[in-house]
Write a protein that holds these residues in place. Structure first.
Motif, PDB file in Angstrom:
ATOM      1  N   ASP A  92       0.788  -1.228   0.000  1.00 35.80           N
ATOM      2  CA  ASP A  92       0.000   0.000   0.000  1.00 35.80           C
ATOM      3  C   ASP A  92       0.822   1.282   0.000  1.00 35.80           C
ATOM      4  OD1 ASP A  92      -2.083  -1.778   0.127  1.00 35.80           O
ATOM      5  OD2 ASP A  92      -2.369  -1.555   2.270  1.00 35.80           O
ATOM      6  N   ALA A  93       2.005   1.253  -0.580  1.00 33.12           N
ATOM      7  CA  ALA A  93       2.729   2.500  -0.802  1.00 33.12           C
ATOM      8  C   ALA A  93       1.976   3.313  -1.851  1.00 33.12           C
ATOM      9  CB  ALA A  93       4.148   2.206  -1.283  1.00 33.12           C
ATOM     10  N   ILE A  94       1.920   4.637  -1.675  1.00 33.28           N
ATOM     11  CA  ILE A  94       1.171   5.437  -2.647  1.00 33.28           C
ATOM     12  C   ILE A  94       2.030   5.850  -3.837  1.00 33.28           C
ATOM     13  CG2 ILE A  94      -0.329   6.309  -0.820  1.00 33.28           C
ATOM     14  CD1 ILE A  94       0.975   9.094  -1.371  1.00 33.28           C
ATOM     15  N   ASP A  95       3.353   5.688  -3.710  1.00 34.97           N
ATOM     16  CA  ASP A  95       4.201   6.020  -4.850  1.00 34.97           C
ATOM     17  C   ASP A  95       5.534   5.299  -4.729  1.00 34.97           C
ATOM     18  OD1 ASP A  95       4.768   7.133  -7.276  1.00 34.97           O
ATOM     19  OD2 ASP A  95       4.707   9.216  -6.608  1.00 34.97           O
ATOM     20  N   TYR A  96       6.251   5.278  -5.850  1.00 33.66           N
ATOM     21  CA  TYR A  96       7.504   4.543  -5.963  1.00 33.66           C
ATOM     22  C   TYR A  96       8.446   5.387  -6.810  1.00 33.66           C
ATOM     23  CZ  TYR A  96      10.590   0.567  -7.054  1.00 33.66           C
ATOM     24  OH  TYR A  96      11.659  -0.273  -7.192  1.00 33.66           O
TER      25      TYR A  96
END
Length: 241
Positions: A92-96
């Motif tokens: 559930d990271a919102i960005d990479y």
């Protein structure tokens, strides 16, 4: 102010993030970490709103430790290795962010953070006098809706956000998928993949594909890939083996 944790075992990478963050006056750098153990300690002690985490740090793996934290911060991963992207969004990271991080790419991440926090603040928090959910609050545009658990068809993690599907449509939730998986364990929900949690009562059919892979079709006509690791367990639950 948005409280920030930055974590990277390389000093020059932490310094780069500091420079990028300094261009925005609503960020406050609260703490730094150089390994997985320090990440856990700082999140628990400082309770940052946002955590920028390097993936390849010494010590405890952030992939294993972050899901164990109750009410974790917004997670943004950064690394030089694109092959970790699937794992990053799986927790559930919102960005990479791929290193080296450009100002333009960082600006996109900042907008995601702002949008996420804006939506989160507009959703009333659920009052749980016991740990079992009865309903959840979700958002669609200006509409805030309370949905009974029994009306949820599936919950999916898409483009860095969680969305709850019902017969009435798709609704945003500020909760992570891991949160729902934990809370709905006694409500006949099953996580068929990193990004999808389904209500078993809404399964319409299960389709076998190539190489023993499966797709589950729900009563709202939505088709969801079942991970190979979860396929046998799902078949056992619904009485196919």
């Amino acid at each position: 102010m948005i409280k920030v944790l930055i974590a990277d075992d390389e000093k020059h990478c932490r310094e780069r993030l500091k420079i990028l963050l300094s261009k925005y006056d609503f960020f406050s750098l609260e703490c730094e970490a150089k390994n997985g153990e320090e990440v856990l300690q700082q999140i628990i002690a400082k309770k940052p709103d946002v955590a920028f985490l390097d993936i390849n740090m010494p010590g405890v793996s952030v992939f294993n430790s972050i899901p164990s934290i109750k009410n974790p911060p917004i997670i943004i991963f950064q690394t030089a290795y694109s092959q970790y992207a699937v794992d990053a969004f799986g927790i559930d990271a919102i960005d990479y962010l791929l290193k080296p991080i450009s100002e333009d790419r960082f600006c996109q991440t900042v907008e995601k953070i702002k949008n996420y926090l804006k939506i989160k603040e507009s959703i009333p928090q659920e009052e749980n006098y016991n740990e079992e959910l009865k309903s959840i609050s979700v958002k669609n545009g200006d509409l805030i809706k309370v949905i009974p658990i029994t009306q949820i068809i599936n919950i999916s993690f898409e483009d860095g956000f969680s969305f709850v599907y019902t017969s009435e449509g798709r609704f945003f939730s500020d909760k992570y998928l891991n949160y729902f998986e934990e809370k709905l364990v006694n409500h006949d929900f099953f996580r068929v993949s990193r990004n999808d949690l389904i209500n078993l009562a809404y399964i319409s059919s299960l389709h076998k594909m190539f190489h023993n892979s499966y797709i589950v079709e729900l009563k709202n006509k939505k088709k969801i890939d079942v991970s190979r690791r979860k396929a046998f367990q799902l078949k056992k639950i619904i009485g196919l083996c």
